[in-house]
Design a protein around this motif. Structure first.
Motif, PDB file in Angstrom:
ATOM      1  N   PRO A 250      54.468  89.325 -64.785  1.00 58.62           N
ATOM      2  CA  PRO A 250      54.259  90.372 -65.794  1.00 58.62           C
ATOM      3  C   PRO A 250      53.356  89.874 -66.924  1.00 58.62           C
ATOM      4  N   VAL A 251      52.429  90.727 -67.331  1.00 60.36           N
ATOM      5  CA  VAL A 251      51.548  90.444 -68.465  1.00 60.36           C
ATOM      6  C   VAL A 251      51.610  91.653 -69.396  1.00 60.36           C
ATOM      7  N   ASP A 252      52.104  91.458 -70.600  1.00 59.58           N
ATOM      8  CA  ASP A 252      52.230  92.531 -71.570  1.00 59.58           C
ATOM      9  C   ASP A 252      51.002  92.569 -72.472  1.00 59.58           C
ATOM     10  N   LEU A 253      50.452  93.762 -72.664  1.00 57.42           N
ATOM     11  CA  LEU A 253      49.317  93.932 -73.566  1.00 57.42           C
ATOM     12  C   LEU A 253      49.623  95.032 -74.565  1.00 57.42           C
ATOM     13  N   TRP A 254      49.434  94.715 -75.849  1.00 59.07           N
ATOM     14  CA  TRP A 254      49.556  95.694 -76.924  1.00 59.07           C
ATOM     15  C   TRP A 254      48.154  96.121 -77.331  1.00 59.07           C
ATOM     16  N   PHE A 255      47.946  97.435 -77.441  1.00 61.36           N
ATOM     17  CA  PHE A 255      46.614  97.973 -77.686  1.00 61.36           C
ATOM     18  C   PHE A 255      46.681  99.129 -78.670  1.00 61.36           C
ATOM     19  N   ASP A 256      45.575  99.353 -79.357  1.00 62.69           N
ATOM     20  CA  ASP A 256      45.302 100.594 -80.056  1.00 62.69           C
ATOM     21  C   ASP A 256      44.147 101.247 -79.302  1.00 62.69           C
TER      22      ASP A 256
ATOM     23  N   ILE B  23      38.232  96.310 -73.662  1.00 60.55           N
ATOM     24  CA  ILE B  23      37.613  95.349 -72.748  1.00 60.55           C
ATOM     25  C   ILE B  23      38.668  94.396 -72.185  1.00 60.55           C
ATOM     26  N   THR B  24      39.574  93.920 -73.026  1.00 61.09           N
ATOM     27  CA  THR B  24      40.624  93.032 -72.536  1.00 61.09           C
ATOM     28  C   THR B  24      41.496  93.742 -71.512  1.00 61.09           C
ATOM     29  N   SER B  25      41.809  95.000 -71.760  1.00 59.93           N
ATOM     30  CA  SER B  25      42.640  95.747 -70.819  1.00 59.93           C
ATOM     31  C   SER B  25      41.934  95.931 -69.479  1.00 59.93           C
ATOM     32  N   ARG B  26      40.627  96.204 -69.503  1.00 55.78           N
ATOM     33  CA  ARG B  26      39.900  96.380 -68.250  1.00 55.78           C
ATOM     34  C   ARG B  26      39.751  95.041 -67.521  1.00 55.78           C
ATOM     35  N   TRP B  27      39.695  93.951 -68.268  1.00 56.62           N
ATOM     36  CA  TRP B  27      39.721  92.625 -67.650  1.00 56.62           C
ATOM     37  C   TRP B  27      41.033  92.426 -66.896  1.00 56.62           C
ATOM     38  N   LEU B  28      42.155  92.802 -67.512  1.00 59.69           N
ATOM     39  CA  LEU B  28      43.447  92.657 -66.823  1.00 59.69           C
ATOM     40  C   LEU B  28      43.506  93.520 -65.570  1.00 59.69           C
ATOM     41  N   VAL B  29      42.910  94.708 -65.619  1.00 57.59           N
ATOM     42  CA  VAL B  29      42.849  95.553 -64.426  1.00 57.59           C
ATOM     43  C   VAL B  29      42.071  94.848 -63.317  1.00 57.59           C
ATOM     44  N   GLU B  30      40.990  94.161 -63.690  1.00 55.49           N
ATOM     45  CA  GLU B  30      40.233  93.368 -62.716  1.00 55.49           C
ATOM     46  C   GLU B  30      41.059  92.202 -62.192  1.00 55.49           C
ATOM     47  N   VAL B  31      41.750  91.511 -63.098  1.00 53.63           N
ATOM     48  CA  VAL B  31      42.570  90.364 -62.687  1.00 53.63           C
ATOM     49  C   VAL B  31      43.627  90.791 -61.681  1.00 53.63           C
ATOM     50  N   GLU B  32      44.185  91.977 -61.885  1.00 56.85           N
ATOM     51  CA  GLU B  32      45.238  92.475 -60.989  1.00 56.85           C
ATOM     52  C   GLU B  32      44.762  92.559 -59.537  1.00 56.85           C
ATOM     53  N   GLN B  33      43.450  92.682 -59.338  1.00 56.59           N
ATOM     54  CA  GLN B  33      42.911  92.768 -57.977  1.00 56.59           C
ATOM     55  C   GLN B  33      42.771  91.401 -57.304  1.00 56.59           C
TER      56      GLN B  33
ATOM     57  N   ARG C 209      44.530  88.317 -58.635  1.00 54.71           N
ATOM     58  CA  ARG C 209      45.645  87.423 -58.937  1.00 54.71           C
ATOM     59  C   ARG C 209      46.937  88.238 -58.923  1.00 54.71           C
ATOM     60  N   GLN C 210      48.053  87.543 -58.748  1.00 59.70           N
ATOM     61  CA  GLN C 210      49.346  88.216 -58.653  1.00 59.70           C
ATOM     62  C   GLN C 210      49.908  88.480 -60.050  1.00 59.70           C
ATOM     63  N   ILE C 211      49.355  89.490 -60.734  1.00 61.56           N
ATOM     64  CA  ILE C 211      49.855  89.851 -62.055  1.00 61.56           C
ATOM     65  C   ILE C 211      50.243  91.331 -62.077  1.00 61.56           C
ATOM     66  N   GLU C 212      51.078  91.679 -63.034  1.00 58.85           N
ATOM     67  CA  GLU C 212      51.498  93.066 -63.246  1.00 58.85           C
ATOM     68  C   GLU C 212      51.290  93.431 -64.716  1.00 58.85           C
ATOM     69  N   PRO C 213      50.164  94.069 -65.056  1.00 57.96           N
ATOM     70  CA  PRO C 213      49.964  94.460 -66.454  1.00 57.96           C
ATOM     71  C   PRO C 213      50.999  95.492 -66.894  1.00 57.96           C
TER      72      PRO C 213
END
Length: 206
Positions: free
Chosen positions: A6-12, A20-30, A32-36
């Motif tokens: 699990p990877v928690d992200l707080w955003f406005d 940009i950081t959130s879209r990076w995590l969406v890319e990482v999810e493809q 690496r084994q992460i769950e944003p």
């Protein structure tokens, strides 16, 4: 299949760097084994007692609206809608460059709600204080992990949280994965706190 981290992200939704950081995590999810997991915070709340310019204060008066709407959607449908709604809001604000202030803001939020499969009438929450307590609770959970000197985005992985990473372009594919590997490496060091350089480029969303 390996269990996802699990990877928690707080955003406005207004913040281009959180986007940009959130879209990076969406890319990482493809790759690496992460769950944003997505959580709201508020630039308006963060700066309410700070010395800022009048123009920035005016922008923040509008910024609270989309955050309230996300809180309202989560209250009505559940937390699982936060990520999809953020995607629709962020695409309109940042990729499409729709105005973040003025009379069209409500239309933009309404369009994002519909695209996410949610009730357009939830856009009314942008002008209501009914969800401000929920906004503050989520904001406080995130900012308390890193301190008041930073802003959005905040991420947390394996019990360690920090501001950032602040990026000006979205890493794609394995580049996203390699950056994630580095972030996870420094997160493993309890005494690691800060790594920074002056930002010289504007955010790019392609």
């Amino acid at each position: 299949m390996a269990e996802r981290t699990p990877v928690d992200l707080w955003f406005d939704p207004f913040c281009p760097f959180a986007w940009i950081t959130s879209r990076w995590l969406v890319e990482v999810e493809q790759v690496r084994q992460i769950e944003p997991r997505w959580h709201i915070m508020s630039l308006t709340v963060l700066n309410e007692d700070k010395e800022i310019s009048d123009s920035y204060r005016e922008m923040l008066a509008a910024a609270i609206g989309p955050v309230r709407v996300v809180a309202a959607a989560a209250d009505k449908y559940g937390e699982h809608v936060v990520g999809p709604l953020y995607t629709e809001l962020g695409t309109r604000f940042h990729n499409e460059g729709r105005p973040k202030e003025g009379p069209t803001l409500r239309d933009t939020i309404g369009d994002a709600l519909v695209a996410a499969g949610l009730d357009r009438e939830l856009a009314d929450a942008m002008d209501s204080t009914d969800y401000d307590e929920a906004v503050r609770e989520s904001h406080t959970r995130g900012i308390d992990l890193v301190g008041q000197e930073v802003g959005t985005p905040v991420i947390q992985v394996e019990g360690v949280a920090f501001f950032g990473p602040v990026l000006t372009r979205i890493p794609r594919g394995e580049d996203a994965g390699r950056l994630w590997d580095g972030v996870r490496t420094v997160a493993a060091f309890d005494d690691f706190f800060e790594l920074k350089r002056s930002r010289t480029r504007r955010p790019v969303f392609d």
